[in-house]
Design an enzyme around this catalytic site. Structure first.
Site, PDB file in Angstrom:
ATOM      1  N   ARG A  94       0.843  -1.193   0.000  1.00 47.99           N
ATOM      2  CA  ARG A  94       0.000   0.000   0.000  1.00 47.99           C
ATOM      3  C   ARG A  94       0.879   1.244   0.000  1.00 47.99           C
ATOM      4  O   ARG A  94       1.997   1.211   0.483  1.00 47.99           O
ATOM      5  CB  ARG A  94      -0.990   0.035   1.165  1.00 47.99           C
ATOM      6  CG  ARG A  94      -0.405   0.160   2.555  1.00 47.99           C
ATOM      7  CD  ARG A  94      -0.029   1.549   2.986  1.00 47.99           C
ATOM      8  NE  ARG A  94       0.119   1.642   4.429  1.00 47.99           N
ATOM      9  CZ  ARG A  94       0.850   2.534   5.086  1.00 47.99           C
ATOM     10  NH1 ARG A  94       1.570   3.395   4.398  1.00 47.99           N
ATOM     11  NH2 ARG A  94       0.901   2.567   6.399  1.00 47.99           N
ATOM     12  N   GLU A  97      -7.239   7.512   7.278  1.00 47.21           N
ATOM     13  CA  GLU A  97      -6.161   8.290   7.922  1.00 47.21           C
ATOM     14  C   GLU A  97      -5.597   9.322   6.951  1.00 47.21           C
ATOM     15  O   GLU A  97      -5.344  10.465   7.313  1.00 47.21           O
ATOM     16  CB  GLU A  97      -5.058   7.349   8.378  1.00 47.21           C
ATOM     17  CG  GLU A  97      -3.858   8.067   8.926  1.00 47.21           C
ATOM     18  CD  GLU A  97      -2.828   7.134   9.518  1.00 47.21           C
ATOM     19  OE1 GLU A  97      -3.195   6.053  10.006  1.00 47.21           O
ATOM     20  OE2 GLU A  97      -1.646   7.485   9.474  1.00 47.21           O
ATOM     21  N   ARG A 143      -5.469   5.820   0.456  1.00 47.67           N
ATOM     22  CA  ARG A 143      -4.557   4.696   0.597  1.00 47.67           C
ATOM     23  C   ARG A 143      -4.794   3.821  -0.621  1.00 47.67           C
ATOM     24  O   ARG A 143      -5.942   3.410  -0.851  1.00 47.67           O
ATOM     25  CB  ARG A 143      -4.803   3.922   1.894  1.00 47.67           C
ATOM     26  CG  ARG A 143      -4.342   4.631   3.163  1.00 47.67           C
ATOM     27  CD  ARG A 143      -2.845   4.691   3.267  1.00 47.67           C
ATOM     28  NE  ARG A 143      -2.378   5.447   4.423  1.00 47.67           N
ATOM     29  CZ  ARG A 143      -2.231   4.917   5.649  1.00 47.67           C
ATOM     30  NH1 ARG A 143      -2.574   3.652   5.862  1.00 47.67           N
ATOM     31  NH2 ARG A 143      -1.792   5.669   6.640  1.00 47.67           N
ATOM     32  N   CYS A 182       0.485  11.175   9.058  1.00 45.29           N
ATOM     33  CA  CYS A 182       1.384  10.669  10.102  1.00 45.29           C
ATOM     34  C   CYS A 182       2.826  10.703   9.592  1.00 45.29           C
ATOM     35  O   CYS A 182       3.079  10.292   8.453  1.00 45.29           O
ATOM     36  CB  CYS A 182       1.016   9.239  10.465  1.00 45.29           C
ATOM     37  SG  CYS A 182       2.101   8.520  11.718  1.00 45.29           S
ATOM     38  N   THR A 236       5.180   8.793  10.140  1.00 46.71           N
ATOM     39  CA  THR A 236       5.743   7.457   9.868  1.00 46.71           C
ATOM     40  C   THR A 236       5.491   7.028   8.429  1.00 46.71           C
ATOM     41  O   THR A 236       6.076   6.062   7.963  1.00 46.71           O
ATOM     42  CB  THR A 236       5.116   6.388  10.789  1.00 46.71           C
ATOM     43  OG1 THR A 236       3.709   6.280  10.463  1.00 46.71           O
ATOM     44  CG2 THR A 236       5.302   6.735  12.241  1.00 46.71           C
ATOM     45  N   ARG A 257       4.025   0.601   2.440  1.00 40.64           N
ATOM     46  CA  ARG A 257       4.121  -0.484   3.417  1.00 40.64           C
ATOM     47  C   ARG A 257       3.818  -1.768   2.658  1.00 40.64           C
ATOM     48  O   ARG A 257       2.700  -1.961   2.166  1.00 40.64           O
ATOM     49  CB  ARG A 257       3.140  -0.328   4.575  1.00 40.64           C
ATOM     50  CG  ARG A 257       3.334  -1.389   5.631  1.00 40.64           C
ATOM     51  CD  ARG A 257       2.586  -1.086   6.913  1.00 40.64           C
ATOM     52  NE  ARG A 257       1.300  -1.734   6.992  1.00 40.64           N
ATOM     53  CZ  ARG A 257       1.107  -2.975   7.437  1.00 40.64           C
ATOM     54  NH1 ARG A 257       2.142  -3.705   7.817  1.00 40.64           N
ATOM     55  NH2 ARG A 257      -0.104  -3.501   7.496  1.00 40.64           N
ATOM     56  N   ARG A 289       3.366  -6.732  13.017  1.00 41.46           N
ATOM     57  CA  ARG A 289       2.044  -6.351  13.517  1.00 41.46           C
ATOM     58  C   ARG A 289       1.193  -7.599  13.695  1.00 41.46           C
ATOM     59  O   ARG A 289       1.529  -8.677  13.199  1.00 41.46           O
ATOM     60  CB  ARG A 289       1.344  -5.395  12.523  1.00 41.46           C
ATOM     61  CG  ARG A 289       2.085  -4.082  12.298  1.00 41.46           C
ATOM     62  CD  ARG A 289       1.318  -3.128  11.390  1.00 41.46           C
ATOM     63  NE  ARG A 289       2.072  -1.878  11.170  1.00 41.46           N
ATOM     64  CZ  ARG A 289       1.566  -0.802  10.558  1.00 41.46           C
ATOM     65  NH1 ARG A 289       0.321  -0.824  10.092  1.00 41.46           N
ATOM     66  NH2 ARG A 289       2.278   0.283  10.395  1.00 41.46           N
ATOM     67  N   GLU A 347      -2.154  -2.899  12.611  1.00 41.77           N
ATOM     68  CA  GLU A 347      -1.544  -2.132  13.685  1.00 41.77           C
ATOM     69  C   GLU A 347      -2.325  -2.214  14.992  1.00 41.77           C
ATOM     70  O   GLU A 347      -3.557  -2.255  14.979  1.00 41.77           O
ATOM     71  CB  GLU A 347      -1.544  -0.670  13.213  1.00 41.77           C
ATOM     72  CG  GLU A 347      -0.819   0.273  14.074  1.00 41.77           C
ATOM     73  CD  GLU A 347      -0.819   1.632  13.427  1.00 41.77           C
ATOM     74  OE1 GLU A 347      -1.821   2.026  12.824  1.00 41.77           O
ATOM     75  OE2 GLU A 347       0.208   2.271  13.501  1.00 41.77           O
TER      76      GLU A 347
HETATM   77  P1  ADP Z   1      -2.097  -0.002   6.796  1.00 43.07           P
HETATM   78  O1  ADP Z   1      -1.980   1.245   7.599  1.00 43.07           O
HETATM   79  O2  ADP Z   1      -0.877  -0.335   6.049  1.00 43.07           O
HETATM   80  O3  ADP Z   1      -3.332  -0.052   5.974  1.00 43.07           O
HETATM   81  P2  ADP Z   1      -3.054  -1.651   8.963  1.00 43.07           P
HETATM   82  O4  ADP Z   1      -2.068  -2.190   9.930  1.00 43.07           O
HETATM   83  O5  ADP Z   1      -4.055  -0.659   9.401  1.00 43.07           O
HETATM   84  O6  ADP Z   1      -2.141  -1.185   7.796  1.00 43.07           O
HETATM   85  O7  ADP Z   1      -3.825  -2.873   8.215  1.00 43.07           O
HETATM   86  C1  ADP Z   1      -4.918  -2.584   7.395  1.00 43.07           C
HETATM   87  C2  ADP Z   1      -5.575  -3.886   6.997  1.00 43.07           C
HETATM   88  O8  ADP Z   1      -4.714  -4.562   6.054  1.00 43.07           O
HETATM   89  C3  ADP Z   1      -5.733  -4.874   8.175  1.00 43.07           C
HETATM   90  O9  ADP Z   1      -6.973  -5.534   8.052  1.00 43.07           O
HETATM   91  C4  ADP Z   1      -4.632  -5.868   7.965  1.00 43.07           C
HETATM   92  O10 ADP Z   1      -4.966  -7.141   8.476  1.00 43.07           O
HETATM   93  C5  ADP Z   1      -4.572  -5.911   6.444  1.00 43.07           C
HETATM   94  N1  ADP Z   1      -3.308  -6.428   5.926  1.00 43.07           N
HETATM   95  C6  ADP Z   1      -2.077  -5.906   6.092  1.00 43.07           C
HETATM   96  N2  ADP Z   1      -1.165  -6.678   5.448  1.00 43.07           N
HETATM   97  C7  ADP Z   1      -1.852  -7.711   4.863  1.00 43.07           C
HETATM   98  C8  ADP Z   1      -1.490  -8.839   4.067  1.00 43.07           C
HETATM   99  N3  ADP Z   1      -0.215  -9.078   3.704  1.00 43.07           N
HETATM  100  N4  ADP Z   1      -2.470  -9.681   3.648  1.00 43.07           N
HETATM  101  C9  ADP Z   1      -3.757  -9.448   3.975  1.00 43.07           C
HETATM  102  N5  ADP Z   1      -4.180  -8.395   4.727  1.00 43.07           N
HETATM  103  C10 ADP Z   1      -3.224  -7.544   5.159  1.00 43.07           C
HETATM  104  N1  DAR Z   2      -1.288   5.059  16.342  1.00 45.28           N
HETATM  105  C1  DAR Z   2      -0.194   6.003  16.280  1.00 45.28           C
HETATM  106  C2  DAR Z   2       0.385   6.049  14.836  1.00 45.28           C
HETATM  107  C3  DAR Z   2       1.507   5.124  14.550  1.00 45.28           C
HETATM  108  C4  DAR Z   2       1.794   4.956  13.083  1.00 45.28           C
HETATM  109  N2  DAR Z   2       0.633   4.331  12.388  1.00 45.28           N
HETATM  110  C5  DAR Z   2      -0.214   5.020  11.628  1.00 45.28           C
HETATM  111  N3  DAR Z   2       0.034   6.226  11.220  1.00 45.28           N
HETATM  112  N4  DAR Z   2      -1.329   4.429  11.237  1.00 45.28           N
HETATM  113  C6  DAR Z   2       0.852   5.649  17.315  1.00 45.28           C
HETATM  114  O1  DAR Z   2       1.587   6.556  17.669  1.00 45.28           O
HETATM  115  O2  DAR Z   2       0.913   4.509  17.759  1.00 45.28           O
END
Ligand code: ADP
Ligand code: DAR
Length: 391
Positions: A160, A259, A263, A305, A307, A314, A343, A348
């Site tokens: 993503r 966010e 995305r 953010c 990060t 990611r 994660r 996250e």
């Molecule tokens: P991001 O901020 O990169 O979108 P999150 O940690 O919020 O990441 O995850 C968003 C969604 O993407 C969650 O439901 C997570 O389980 C899913 N996800 C992340 N990586 C994978 C993957 N490799 N395969 C399937 N789902 C994934």
């Molecule tokens: N939840 C915030 C953000 C960490 C980075 N992840 C993002 N941007 N989705 C924290 O400080 O844990």
């Protein structure tokens, strides 16, 4: 570029110029105390800073918000009116934050630089105040491989990136109309997508709770009610202007106004990183022909953010590593060495379910897109090598 986009870009440049003028004027006004941060905000800042300082938080906010930095920044405002409290309120409320700070608008990265720069340098492994993010370089996809051709460990692969639309601030400064404008612009573009990218946009205001929960459980849709985003004032008018575009195979997705403004996501079962990455690039390329993304000479693509700045990439796998995951120290040492982030299964701030981990690159700024993907691929291959070497 449509006449609308050209006009908006001109207006944005004009508003930038006006902001510069206003900023100069504001700086002199603030210096002579004409535009102050309100007493309520100052009280909340002092109270929150005291509580955070006395907590056992391990957030980067606590690590770098020293009394000196706090006193230097507490009276500052951006031309959007954002204060230090707008930046750090999430980390003041959630002491379990990993980072604890967001930029309410693009200017915040400059006005509150003495705090953002330290946190950015720490998180992205050394991107210093004088560093500049490299030009976009997707790299040579032919160098990528199927990370798990026998399908023994990797359940699915996802890549993503985040994009902010030029001319709009970030969540806390968006008006209700802004959310609707962004969504309407994106729906018009989504309707023109063809071939593998053709699909349908679903907005959260009309989506049933059952469908929403199923899409979240299937890892396609973002979670609702993230307390970190809520505390950052990033969920106002929810669910207005929020939704998800999905192609027919649900392998290409675009989140609208979660966010970040956008995305852009590619994902599929298995470990074929090249196919997933190629599809995301195609999607980004198509979208950027139709809408202008906000990019900074220093930080690359801008995000809410810190990060996610820079490449905003990611790249993650959902992976089962029963032997290695029973030795946290060993897994953590590989993650440190290869700049990986581990994660839970739902992303996250979640835990692993059925031994499935979400492992991805951690660094996004100060390296190219190709570097970020390579760093993740090298790390995952090392994890699989160690997993297969354990008795
Ligand atoms: P991001 O901020 O990169 O979108 P999150 O940690 O919020 O990441 O995850 C968003 C969604 O993407 C969650 O439901 C997570 O389980 C899913 N996800 C992340 N990586 C994978 C993957 N490799 N395969 C399937 N789902 C994934
Ligand atoms: N939840 C915030 C953000 C960490 C980075 N992840 C993002 N941007 N989705 C924290 O400080 O844990």
């Amino acid at each position: 570029m449509s006449i609308f986009s050209r006009l908006r870009s001109k207006l944005f440049k004009l508003s930038n110029h006006l902001m510069d003028q206003q900023e100069r004027c504001k700086k002199c006004n603030i210096k002579c105390g004409l535009i102050k941060v309100s007493p309520d905000v100052l009280r909340s800042l002092e109270d929150g800073f005291q509580k955070l300082s006395g907590s056992n938080s391990t957030s980067l906010l606590k690590k770098y918000l020293t009394k000196q930095v706090f006193d230097e920044l507490k009276q500052k405002k951006t031309s959007f009116g954002s204060t230090l409290l707008d930046c750090i309120q999430s980390g003041l409320v959630n002491h379990d934050s990993g980072v604890g700070i967001y930029a309410p608008d693009p200017e915040a990265y400059v006005v509150f630089a003495s705090l953002f720069n330290s946190i950015i340098q720490d998180y992205h492994g050394g991107f210093g105040p004088e560093d500049k993010h490299p030009k976009l370089d997707w790299g040579d996809i032919s160098n990528l491989e199927d990370l798990d051709p026998n399908g023994e460990h990797i359940i699915s692969t996802r890549v993503r990136c985040g994009r902010s639309i030029e001319g709009y601030p970030f969540n806390p400064c968006l008006t209700e109309d802004n959310y609707m404008e962004i969504e309407e612009q994106m729906i018009k573009i989504f309707r023109t997508m063809e071939g593998e990218l053709e699909g349908e946009y679903k907005d959260l205001t009309t989506m049933s709770k059952e469908e929403q929960n199923q899409l979240i459980d299937d890892h396609f849709l973002f979670k609702e009610g993230d307390r970190f985003l809520k505390a950052a004032n990033a969920c106002r008018f929810w669910p207005k202007g929020r939704g998800i575009y999905m192609n027919h195979n649900k392998t290409f997705l675009v989140w609208v106004n979660e966010e970040d403004h956008l995305r852009i996501i590619s994902m599929q079962p298995g470990g074929d990183m090249a196919s997933v990455y190629k599809r995301m690039i195609e999607g980004v390329y198509y979208l950027e022909q139709n809408i202008k993304f906000a990019r900074s000479p220093r930080f690359g693509f801008l995000t809410f953010c810190p990060t996610n700045l820079g490449t905003t990439i990611r790249a993650s796998v959902h992976i089962k590593i029963p032997k290695l995951s029973s030795d946290n120290n060993k897994l953590d040492s590989i993650a440190q060495r290869y700049h990986l982030q581990v994660r839970g299964t739902r992303g996250e701030h979640t835990e692993s379910e059925d031994g499935i981990f979400d492992i991805s690159n951690k660094r996004r700024l100060g390296l190219t897109e190709a570097d970020a993907i390579r760093e993740m691929q090298d790390g995952i291959l090392e994890i699989l090598r160690v997993e297969q070497s354990l008795p």
